[in-house]
Design a protein around this motif. Structure first.
Motif, PDB file in Angstrom:
ATOM      1  N   PHE A  28       0.823  -1.272  -0.048  1.00  0.00           N
ATOM      2  CA  PHE A  28      -0.044  -0.082   0.061  1.00  0.00           C
ATOM      3  C   PHE A  28       0.981   1.315  -0.013  1.00  0.00           C
ATOM      4  O   PHE A  28       0.391   2.217  -0.441  1.00  0.00           O
ATOM      5  N   PRO A  69      -7.635   2.710  12.061  1.00  0.00           N
ATOM      6  CA  PRO A  69      -7.653   4.056  12.380  1.00  0.00           C
ATOM      7  C   PRO A  69      -7.960   4.171  14.122  1.00  0.00           C
ATOM      8  O   PRO A  69      -8.657   5.344  14.607  1.00  0.00           O
ATOM      9  N   TRP A  95      -6.682  -2.656   4.654  1.00  0.00           N
ATOM     10  CA  TRP A  95      -6.746  -1.552   3.710  1.00  0.00           C
ATOM     11  C   TRP A  95      -7.314  -0.373   4.252  1.00  0.00           C
ATOM     12  O   TRP A  95      -6.892   0.854   4.103  1.00  0.00           O
ATOM     13  N   VAL A  96      -8.292  -0.616   5.291  1.00  0.00           N
ATOM     14  CA  VAL A  96      -8.708   0.305   6.182  1.00  0.00           C
ATOM     15  C   VAL A  96      -7.891   1.329   7.014  1.00  0.00           C
ATOM     16  O   VAL A  96      -7.682   2.260   6.779  1.00  0.00           O
ATOM     17  N   TRP A 155      -4.678   1.253   6.844  1.00  0.00           N
ATOM     18  CA  TRP A 155      -3.601   1.924   6.048  1.00  0.00           C
ATOM     19  C   TRP A 155      -4.074   2.950   5.136  1.00  0.00           C
ATOM     20  O   TRP A 155      -3.345   3.745   4.398  1.00  0.00           O
ATOM     21  N   SER A 156      -5.401   3.434   5.311  1.00  0.00           N
ATOM     22  CA  SER A 156      -5.917   4.395   4.397  1.00  0.00           C
ATOM     23  C   SER A 156      -6.306   5.558   4.983  1.00  0.00           C
ATOM     24  O   SER A 156      -6.258   6.892   4.564  1.00  0.00           O
ATOM     25  N   PHE A 157      -6.456   5.473   6.426  1.00  0.00           N
ATOM     26  CA  PHE A 157      -7.078   6.733   7.296  1.00  0.00           C
ATOM     27  C   PHE A 157      -6.402   7.212   8.310  1.00  0.00           C
ATOM     28  O   PHE A 157      -5.526   6.561   8.781  1.00  0.00           O
ATOM     29  N   PRO A 158      -6.413   8.394   8.456  1.00  0.00           N
ATOM     30  CA  PRO A 158      -5.731   8.689   9.778  1.00  0.00           C
ATOM     31  C   PRO A 158      -6.599   8.307  10.989  1.00  0.00           C
ATOM     32  O   PRO A 158      -7.542   8.050  11.049  1.00  0.00           O
ATOM     33  N   ARG A 159      -5.977   8.463  12.087  1.00  0.00           N
ATOM     34  CA  ARG A 159      -6.254   8.415  13.588  1.00  0.00           C
ATOM     35  C   ARG A 159      -7.614   9.099  13.796  1.00  0.00           C
ATOM     36  O   ARG A 159      -7.594  10.009  13.659  1.00  0.00           O
ATOM     37  N   LEU A 160      -8.610   8.387  14.419  1.00  0.00           N
ATOM     38  CA  LEU A 160      -9.696   9.398  14.994  1.00  0.00           C
ATOM     39  C   LEU A 160      -9.208   9.818  16.339  1.00  0.00           C
ATOM     40  O   LEU A 160      -8.299   9.400  17.022  1.00  0.00           O
ATOM     41  N   LEU A 184      -1.206  12.758  12.369  1.00  0.00           N
ATOM     42  CA  LEU A 184      -2.592  12.647  12.395  1.00  0.00           C
ATOM     43  C   LEU A 184      -3.001  10.955  12.314  1.00  0.00           C
ATOM     44  O   LEU A 184      -3.867  10.745  12.265  1.00  0.00           O
ATOM     45  N   THR A 189       0.470   5.883   5.472  1.00  0.00           N
ATOM     46  CA  THR A 189       0.613   5.646   4.421  1.00  0.00           C
ATOM     47  C   THR A 189       0.744   7.091   3.609  1.00  0.00           C
ATOM     48  O   THR A 189       1.659   7.140   2.637  1.00  0.00           O
TER      49      THR A 189
END
Lengths: 117, 369, 173, 542
Positions: free
Chosen positions: B60, B232, B318-319, B321-326, D298, D302
């Motif tokens: 990714f 995340p 996939w999720v 490594w796609s999103f920033p942390r909440l 944040l 990636t």
């Protein structure tokens, strides 16, 4: 051979895994002494005071809300398994139940409990 | 309810052999075999997962990932295990020694108990309670005690905040996960995993309850993901804020257990979702196409199980490594303002679907097994 | 009513944005990976000509170099990385002459600012791009640059230097 | 200017006004605060932006030089000076109540020169420990290492600040506690994954919420300004790359321009082109890293790697053109050290469309992500007034609606010949700062596009004297670095080394605003705000 005995087997397996793992690690791993090693990690600066002190109530409110809904879940699971047999009557009674709980959530929401302080 | 765990043994004729040669010792030997099998599966799955995650993450991120130990880095996890065994377990001053030591036990035992309840294949299930769903929800929540103990006992402020976050996060998402499973319990009318799978022979639950099931599935994946403290939703660890969160002070194998449990939890969530929503180990069956069904049965049931679970694990990576942390309030908002109300409504919708006979199996009885 | 609309609107735009984000990572899953496989790629690795790795005094086939031991590089170095030791010898016709004895350069202290090279009046030193400089002890970082038995080149050969370009020779003392 | 002169003489009749290149006013210490206040509140051109605060040891006297500028037109400059004869206990008046940015700068001057400021609310030494012996920037400083031995013990940090306040009964020395007794204090930094270096924030928390931040700095203070006093101008150049290593080329450009201006060296046009292109490449490089680091803060690892991947292309270009990737070492006094390589133009032209494509991808991937939006919009609000008061320039200042781009207001090199937009947003939150950087990448690409095909033939460097000596005097140079305004001040006494050299670091202003904008935010936002401010620590710890 009941499920319970198998449950116990699994439980013991878990415990054995940790104990055996730690045992092996303690046997294999080297040890060395260093004064700084034992200090708690806080970016390399000595900690100010103790970490064990009263903490923010914000987290606690969610725990209370959780309790409310978790008790509900306990009631709902038996109902859920037989809802097909209960039919419409089961629906009515549970709608009543869920709506009351929903109102509870709405109340908490309105009160601002769900807003992080 | 008795268990068919000995079925693989019967296939090979070993069960008979045990019974005849060992006599009254046959039961303990069988139990030990179960334990050994579980242990092996636990360790191997964790190692494979760690390798797969590192590799997929790398892909990714336009990297290659582990590629030094063995061909394509296949032995990387083995090397990691050896390394972590050789690492010193550092004693920290002023920790609460007993709790600090006990925390990894909770993590591992909780995940092991849940792991035992997963049906890996036809008759490959260690613990099959008739209240399987409830059991899984109950046992998996033991893990949070480990996190809380680790954070509290470390006497470290990062750990403390991590543990507090994790507490709030876990209890919240526990609800959603429970309710999502409850939706399917309404649909199938059983809480036992084996019965659930049996009912999904021709029509998976996710199709059976259509709208309602799909919503429940998505909610279960989200909340399951959150329960495992992975990005995340990795606030308790929150590398960029709390350095390592609740396990900051752990080293060597003690840390390794947290790591192990985290990966296993990811697997457990994916496999429960598979079992409950995607037909578990049941091969794809189409009613009426007997030849096709026969062919599908040639593929072993555990292959189906791991295939489906693998897809869900990939989705979770996939999720991740796609999103920033909440943030903590976003996280709790998501649960209390979105997932939970939607969930409550969703249960009612499902009840209506079931009572009004609008599920696929009700509409097309041919699909019922 | 409005707030309910906002609630659902927020929910769906949120989900959409997340899916778009996931589509980006999905695409990246199949793109060419950028990792450099060092040391396997040693043979194909291109280090740019101007990359400054090690200071050298180029010696020709007669073991001759161009350093006159004037010490300008030493003077110009901001942090004392270069040490030029000169010796006095008597030439055949009886004149005293200063020649280079030892030219040491400390890799560990060098900031690679290139001042020594651009100020050298006789183009005697230059940086090469030999990039593998790791050593186990600090003392090994102090290198002697002039070869054993080397001596000053008599007449200056016309040798076009690859770099540096530009007339910066006289800028700094 | 005549009006201002009148105004000044009206308020402080004893002021000595010199009409040099920059309007310079020297006043008595007790009049300075009044004068600064008058200038700040001057309606026509409010001089409310404290650009530089320079402590000086002029041999006998100790003094402070203030360079003021106007927020409405940052090209206007006034220099105020004040001196004290007392070397034992030098006291001057603080201007912290007028310009918040003075707070840290005054603390720095106290640490390095020993001047204490009356009415500064917190007179601890910045950079140095309270027990440091001597004041390094004084000319009579004893650098004997035995006086300040290296200590290997960890020191408990004492959160008590001394200060001198002016009351009705005269000056009172007192101490204040930084934190309250029962505060939950947590150290973020120096060894922390997301303080972008060895920054140390002592943070008082209330649950997740940041109550107060106390900034500790100086973990990598190298005393570059002191070191420079013994080095020649070409030798000093290499320090600038090590200040803000992300805008290395721009910093070096600034110092070169200052020396060139002082020594009246003409820079060939080809060198100007190369310098401008390199500066803009450097800006893209820096903003890319800022973007990556912020996404990483944040939690989106990636995105971080994608940013680094694109940045690598620019670094390789730097590598080919001047043999350095981070420490670029390209500008020299009079021009540039290396000419462009043969297919530099081709590489740059390939980069521009590629980079634009990637900017779209960043937008899709992160800028509209609902989680990211929730973590950036409305977080770390900084009003325009605060931005000016804290002297927060650069993308962060422009995100608060303050037009402070020196490339527009005081064009240098070729910036008056190219067309570009100054990116200004008025929201003042983390998201505005984040978007500003991405938009500035686009503008930089636009600038490069206009220049890359028109590089004229010719010399790349003017021949200079063997020893560069600047004529006696003071020289200021301001330049738009990637994080904000970078400034150089040189006082020359006609020798080959500067008498006093001071760098204005943009990051220091950014960090000084952190306690303000992080107050009341959550701890995770604090990290995100840090990322959105994009400070570089070596720039602060000169």
């Amino acid at each position: 051979m009941s499920s319970l005995s198998l449950f116990l087997v699994v439980l013991i397996t878990g415990l054995v895994l940790v104990i055996a793992g730690l045992g092996i690690a303690i046997l294999l791993a080297p040890t060395s002494f260093n004064l700084q090693k034992g200090e708690p990690y806080e970016c390399g600066i000595p900690t100010h005071g103790t970490s064990w002190m009263q903490f923010k109530v914000g987290y606690y409110l969610y725990a209370i809300l959780y309790l409310m809904f978790d008790v509900e879940a306990i009631f709902l699971f038996p109902w859920a398994t037989i809802v097909r047999d209960l039919g419409v009557q089961g629906l009515y009674s549970i709608v009543f139940f869920i709506v009351i709980l929903g109102l509870g959530l709405a109340y908490a929401w309105k009160k601002g409990v769900l807003k992080w302080m | 309810m008795l268990l068919e765990f000995s079925q693989p043994l019967e296939y090979t004729g070993l069960a008979n052999w045990f019974d005849t040669t060992l006599g009254s010792w046959s039961l303990p030997v069988k139990l030990i075999l179960v334990a050994v099998a579980l242990l092996a599966a636990y360790a191997i799955i964790a190692m494979i997962l760690i390798y797969v995650e590192r590799k997929i993450t790398a892909f990714f991120q336009a990297r290659i990932g582990p590629n030094r130990v063995g061909k394509y880095g296949i032995l990387q996890s083995v090397a990691d295990v050896i390394k972590i065994l050789l690492k010193e377990i550092i004693h920290i001053n002023n920790v609460d020694k007993f709790l600090f030591f006990a925390a990894p036990f909770f993590m591992v035992v909780a995940s092991m108990l849940t792991f035992g309840a997963i049906p890996f294949g036809k008759a490959l299930q260690a613990v099959d309670f008739n209240i399987g769903v409830l059991y899984v929800t109950a046992v998996s929540s033991l893990g949070i005690i480990g996190v809380l103990l680790a954070g509290w006992s470390s006497n470290n402020k990062y750990s403390m905040i991590g543990a507090m976050r994790s507490g709030a996060q876990f209890v919240s998402y526990e609800l959603s996960a429970g309710f999502a499973l409850m939706t399917i319990v309404v649909l199938t009318g059983t809480m036992s995993f084996s019965e659930m799978i049996a009912k999904q022979e021709f029509c998976w639950n996710i199709f059976n309850g259509h709208i309602s099931s799909i919503i429940a599935f998505v909610i279960y994946l989200i909340s399951g993901h959150a329960e495992t403290n992975r990005g995340p939703f990795d606030l308790p660890e929150a590398e960029s804020e709390l350095t390592a969160g609740y396990h900051t002070e752990y080293s060597g194998l003690q840390f390794g257990f947290f790591y192990l449990a985290e990966y296993l939890n990811m697997f457990i969530i994916a496999s429960i979702a598979t079992t409950v929503f995607l037909g578990g180990w049941m091969p794809i069956q189409i009613h009426g196409f007997d030849g096709f069904n026969q062919v599908m049965w040639y593929i072993p049931s555990y292959a189906w199980f791991f295939g489906k679970t693998g897809v869900l694990i990939f989705l979770s990576l996939w999720v991740r490594w796609s999103f920033p942390r909440l943030r903590i309030d976003q996280l709790l908002n998501l649960e209390w303002k979105y997932l939970l109300p939607i969930n409550l409504v969703n249960i009612l919708v499902m009840v209506i679907l079931v009572i009004a006979g609008l599920t696929l199996t009700d509409l097309f009885p041919i699909l019922a097994s | 009513m409005n707030s309910i609309l906002k609630y659902f609107n927020g929910l769906f735009t949120g989900i959409k944005s997340l899916l778009i984000g996931m589509s980006v990572t999905w695409k990246e899953l199949w793109t060419k990976k950028v990792t450099q496989q060092y040391p396997e790629n040693r043979a194909t690795l291109v280090i740019s000509d101007r990359f400054r790795c090690e200071l050298t005094i180029p010696h020709d086939e007669n073991n001759e170099h161009a350093c006159t031991a004037c010490g300008i590089c030493q003077m110009n170095c901001p942090n004392g990385t270069i040490n030029v030791l000169s010796a006095m010898i008597e030439t055949e016709d009886g004149k005293k002459k200063k020649i280079l004895d030892t030219y040491t350069w400390d890799l560990g202290m060098c900031t690679f600012c290139n001042l020594c090279v651009i100020t050298c009046p006789s183009d005697a030193i230059k940086f090469n791009n030999q990039y593998e400089n790791a050593v186990f002890t600090r003392s090994k970082m102090i290198q002697k640059l002039n070869h054993k038995g080397s001596k000053l080149r008599e007449k200056k050969k016309e040798q076009p230097l690859k770099f540096p370009e530009g007339g910066l020779k006289d800028q700094v003392l | 200017m005549e009006n201002i002169k009148k105004l000044i003489l009206n308020v402080v009749p004893g002021a000595v006004i010199e009409n040099k290149k920059i309007f310079t006013v020297t006043v008595e210490p007790n009049k300075l605060h009044l004068l600064a206040k008058t200038l700040r509140d001057y309606a026509a051109i409010p001089f409310d932006f404290l650009v530089k605060l320079i402590g000086m040891d002029s041999g006998g006297k100790l003094g402070v030089i203030y360079m003021l500028s106007s927020s409405t037109d940052v090209s206007k400059e006034i220099v105020l000076k004040t001196w004290t004869e007392d070397r034992e206990n030098p006291l001057l008046y603080s201007v912290t109540d007028l310009f918040e940015t003075a707070h840290f700068n005054e603390r720095e001057i106290y640490a390095l020169l020993g001047i204490r400021f009356i009415n500064n609310p917190d007179m601890r030494r910045f950079f140095l420990n309270a027990d440091w012996v001597g004041f390094p920037l004084r000319k009579d400083y004893d650098a004997n290492p035995e006086l300040n031995p290296l200590s290997l013990d960890s020191k408990e940090i004492v959160d008590i600040a001394p200060r001198i306040m002016e009351t009705e009964n005269g000056l009172v020395e007192e101490t204040v506690n930084i934190f309250e007794a029962d505060d939950y204090i947590i150290n973020i930094g120096p060894q922390h994954p997301s303080t972008h270096g060895v920054m140390h924030f002592r943070t008082a928390l209330d649950g997740e919420i940041v109550k107060k931040i106390d900034v500790h700095s100086g973990y990598i203070h190298r005393g570059i300004e002191k070191l420079s006093e013994n080095l020649t101008y070409p030798q000093i150049l290499h320090f600038t790359d090590r200040l803000d290593y992300l805008s290395a080329n721009i910093n070096r450009h600034g110092l070169c321009m200052c020396v060139e201006k002082a020594a009246e060296i003409e820079v060939p046009e080809r060198a100007q082109y190369i310098r401008t292109i390199m500066d803009e490449l450097n800006r893209i490089d820096s903003h890319l890293l800022a973007w990556s680091a912020m996404t990483n803060d944040l939690g989106a690892t990636t995105a971080f790697i994608y940013g680094m991947r694109e940045r690598e292309i620019i670094l390789q270009m730097f590598d080919k053109i001047c043999g350095g990737r981070l420490i670029i070492n390209h500008n020299v006094i009079g021009g540039v050290m290396f000419d462009i390589y043969y297919d530099f133009q081709k590489d740059v032209k390939a980069l521009i469309p590629y980079m634009r494509e990637k900017l779209v991808e960043y937008d899709r991937f992160f800028s509209h992500n609902v989680i990211a939006l929730g973590r950036m919009i409305g977080i770390g609000m900084m009003s325009k007034e605060d931005a000016i008061s804290y002297a927060v320039t650069g993308p962060a200042g422009r995100a608060s609606g303050w037009s402070c781009d020196l490339r527009k207001h005081q064009p240098y090199s070729l910036y008056d010949k190219v067309e570009f937009k100054e990116i200004i947003r008025n929201e003042g939150d983390a998201y505005a700062r984040y978007l500003n950087r991405l938009d500035e990448i686009e503008e930089s690409l636009h600038i490069i596009e206009q220049l890359i095909d028109n590089i004229p033939e010719g010399e790349i460097c003017t021949k200079t004297k063997a020893i560069i000596k600047l004529p006696e005097g003071e020289y200021f140079q301001r330049i738009e670095a990637t994080k904000g305004e970078f400034g150089v001040y040189i006082e020359s006494r006609g020798e080959k080394t500067p008498y006093r050299l001071k760098f204005r670091s943009p990051s220091m202003a950014l960090v000084s605003a952190m306690p303000l904008i992080c107050k009341g935010e959550k701890i995770s936002d604090f990290i995100g705000i840090g990322g959105s401010m994009d400070y570089v620590i070596p720039d602060i710890d000169r």
